[in-house]
Design a protein around this motif. Sequence first.
Motif, PDB file in Angstrom:
ATOM      1  N   THR A 162      -9.279   5.226  -3.321  1.00  0.00           N
ATOM      2  CA  THR A 162      -7.842   5.292  -3.628  1.00  0.00           C
ATOM      3  C   THR A 162      -7.091   4.083  -3.080  1.00  0.00           C
ATOM      4  O   THR A 162      -6.150   3.591  -3.714  1.00  0.00           O
ATOM      5  CB  THR A 162      -7.227   6.589  -3.068  1.00  0.00           C
ATOM      6  N   ILE A 163      -7.504   3.604  -1.921  1.00  0.00           N
ATOM      7  CA  ILE A 163      -6.895   2.393  -1.372  1.00  0.00           C
ATOM      8  C   ILE A 163      -7.481   1.152  -2.038  1.00  0.00           C
ATOM      9  O   ILE A 163      -6.799   0.142  -2.214  1.00  0.00           O
ATOM     10  CB  ILE A 163      -7.095   2.337   0.156  1.00  0.00           C
TER      11      ILE A 163
ATOM     12  N   HIS B 141      -6.858  12.704  -7.240  1.00  0.00           N
ATOM     13  CA  HIS B 141      -5.970  11.802  -6.518  1.00  0.00           C
ATOM     14  C   HIS B 141      -5.751  10.523  -7.328  1.00  0.00           C
ATOM     15  O   HIS B 141      -4.602  10.050  -7.485  1.00  0.00           O
ATOM     16  CB  HIS B 141      -6.583  11.483  -5.155  1.00  0.00           C
ATOM     17  N   LEU B 142      -6.813   9.961  -7.884  1.00  0.00           N
ATOM     18  CA  LEU B 142      -6.689   8.742  -8.695  1.00  0.00           C
ATOM     19  C   LEU B 142      -5.836   9.004  -9.940  1.00  0.00           C
ATOM     20  O   LEU B 142      -5.041   8.160 -10.348  1.00  0.00           O
ATOM     21  CB  LEU B 142      -8.074   8.241  -9.089  1.00  0.00           C
TER      22      LEU B 142
ATOM     23  N   ARG C  86      -8.098   0.395  -5.021  1.00  0.00           N
ATOM     24  CA  ARG C  86      -7.455  -0.106  -6.233  1.00  0.00           C
ATOM     25  C   ARG C  86      -6.320  -1.078  -5.916  1.00  0.00           C
ATOM     26  O   ARG C  86      -5.859  -1.806  -6.792  1.00  0.00           O
ATOM     27  CB  ARG C  86      -6.953   1.052  -7.088  1.00  0.00           C
ATOM     28  N   PHE C  87      -5.865  -1.073  -4.658  1.00  0.00           N
ATOM     29  CA  PHE C  87      -4.803  -1.995  -4.248  1.00  0.00           C
ATOM     30  C   PHE C  87      -5.366  -3.197  -3.490  1.00  0.00           C
ATOM     31  O   PHE C  87      -4.600  -3.974  -2.917  1.00  0.00           O
ATOM     32  CB  PHE C  87      -3.783  -1.261  -3.376  1.00  0.00           C
TER      33      PHE C  87
ATOM     34  N   LEU D 276       1.378   3.956 -10.130  1.00  0.00           N
ATOM     35  CA  LEU D 276       0.948   3.115  -9.011  1.00  0.00           C
ATOM     36  C   LEU D 276      -0.447   2.541  -9.285  1.00  0.00           C
ATOM     37  O   LEU D 276      -1.272   3.178  -9.893  1.00  0.00           O
ATOM     38  CB  LEU D 276       0.928   3.924  -7.717  1.00  0.00           C
TER      39      LEU D 276
ATOM     40  N   LEU E 241      -2.176   8.919  -8.998  1.00  0.00           N
ATOM     41  CA  LEU E 241      -1.659   7.558  -8.842  1.00  0.00           C
ATOM     42  C   LEU E 241      -1.314   6.958 -10.200  1.00  0.00           C
ATOM     43  O   LEU E 241      -0.296   6.254 -10.353  1.00  0.00           O
ATOM     44  CB  LEU E 241      -2.680   6.690  -8.112  1.00  0.00           C
TER      45      LEU E 241
ATOM     46  N   ALA F  47      -1.322   6.556  -1.822  1.00  0.00           N
ATOM     47  CA  ALA F  47      -2.737   6.202  -1.971  1.00  0.00           C
ATOM     48  C   ALA F  47      -3.570   6.648  -0.777  1.00  0.00           C
ATOM     49  O   ALA F  47      -4.804   6.583  -0.828  1.00  0.00           O
ATOM     50  CB  ALA F  47      -2.879   4.695  -2.161  1.00  0.00           C
TER      51      ALA F  47
ATOM     52  N   LEU G   8       0.847  -1.192   0.000  1.00  0.00           N
ATOM     53  CA  LEU G   8       0.000   0.000   0.000  1.00  0.00           C
ATOM     54  C   LEU G   8       0.880   1.238   0.000  1.00  0.00           C
ATOM     55  O   LEU G   8       1.424   1.626   1.033  1.00  0.00           O
ATOM     56  CB  LEU G   8      -0.914   0.017   1.230  1.00  0.00           C
TER      57      LEU G   8
ATOM     58  N   ASN H 256      -3.342  15.100  -0.793  1.00  0.00           N
ATOM     59  CA  ASN H 256      -4.388  14.236  -1.344  1.00  0.00           C
ATOM     60  C   ASN H 256      -5.699  14.393  -0.588  1.00  0.00           C
ATOM     61  O   ASN H 256      -6.784  14.354  -1.182  1.00  0.00           O
ATOM     62  CB  ASN H 256      -3.934  12.773  -1.293  1.00  0.00           C
TER      63      ASN H 256
END
Length: 512
Positions: free
Chosen positions: A155-156, A503-504, A158-159, A512, A507, A145, A141, A495
């Motif tokens: 945003t988190i 923000h996206l 996507r991981f 990322l 990344l 993000a 992470l 962010n």
Amino acid sequence: MNQTDVVIIGSGVGGLSCAAILAHYGFDVTVCESHTIPGGAAHAFERQGFKFDNGPSLYSGLSYSPSVNPLRQVLDAVGVDLPCVTYDTWGCCLPEGNFNASVGAEQFCEVLERLRGKDAVAEWRQLQRVMTPLAQAAIALPPAALRWDIGAALTIGRFAPTLAQQSANFLKLTGPFSRIMNGVVSDPFIRNWLNLLCFLLSGLPASGTNAAEVAFMFADWYRPGVVLDYPIGGSGALVNALVQGLEKHGGQLLLGTHVEQVLVESNRAVGVRLRDGQEIRARRAVVSNASVWDTLKLLPEGAVSKKFRSQRQATPECDSFMHLHLGIDAQGLPADLACHHIVVNDWQLGINAPQNVVLVSIPSILDPTLAPLGKHVIHVYTPGNEPYSLWEGLDRRSQEYEQQKLLRAEVMWQALERIIPDIRSRCEITLVGTPLTHERFLRRNRGSYGPAISADVGLFPGHSTPLPGLMCCGDSTFPGIGLPAVAASGLIVANTLAPVSQHLALLNRVGL
């Protein structure tokens, strides 16, 4: 009366990272810096053609993209380049003897076998096997993000697949690294070495250093083909790159602009008052890049509760620094002289004992433009192990202060003599910095290196405050001492203030 969207107090790397990203997002940003030179602890200065780094000397993850280093991510996001020279070796002067060490697992195994034998090598390789999945979890992470609102779900999110794979390892990353180390490592030299690395990461030994910080280091330093970086032009070039990113997107940096107080109206931070009485109003937020203790000094009485103020004021702090800046004649020095050296005087004293660890940087070996032809620039310092109490109350103009400087600088001269025996006769410029110097020019409370929050005790104060409109970034808000941690702190604050869509997009921009 000046108006801006966000006013940032302090141009340290955390503040500049936050400012550059906010400007990239389209915010009107103003950075107020009390000093006449930007960069905070990373600022550089020049004397008679010698360019000195004031702070960091060891960099990694800056010479390639995409990188796990949040500072490289900031530079990529704002579209600014930072040329670097790479290397992989530094010198060690330890109680066991003098030798060169390198990033990369195999070379350290060669050192271990020579110093401690095959059993120590086997133990180190076992530690690597234990740390490999933890290192993968530590970078699963990216801090880039993170944001402190409900938008973090996107945003988190996507991981999420990677995070799910690493879920079993995350719990192991909480708490101190010593819990992991004690279960694997018994060899005294390896334990001392790991305590040294932890001290350089956090200002604390393994018993106080967060396991995630060490796992991140393993992910970066012990991967195949790893190199260390040095920005061409030194830390000043790095700071200038961040300033360029800020100004490129319309932000402004005001030097020699001392913030006297945060303006609070209707229980909200609405700007800052400068020493000359001028005010800068902030439509969206005030962000303090000052330390947790210095930020409290900027808040008017009653702006936050007494309980919050006392809790933040009680944040434990690392000790301060001694600095020795030298410009020397380099004629006749060995051609293979390493640019960085770590000196440890006595393992038994404890890794964070006063004056026990001394760091030496000779960056002009890597970048000759930092010194006149045939010369070298040297920075020697005691990293966060100089007690402020020895200096408290001294008059900087007094004979007592000068004598104290000579006395407390001697350990740095002796460390340097282990590398360049005739160093004292080579000096053309000699500058000694003390905790009072650190306190004066960097506006650091008691000249501190930063918070000394043990991983088994508590968390860092964080970016938010109970005062609406006031956020914080810098080394008081994110674990780990050094540039990646403060850059991450600035990213997170920027962010949080930006729309999730922007923000996206960021990344994606940084890979990322």
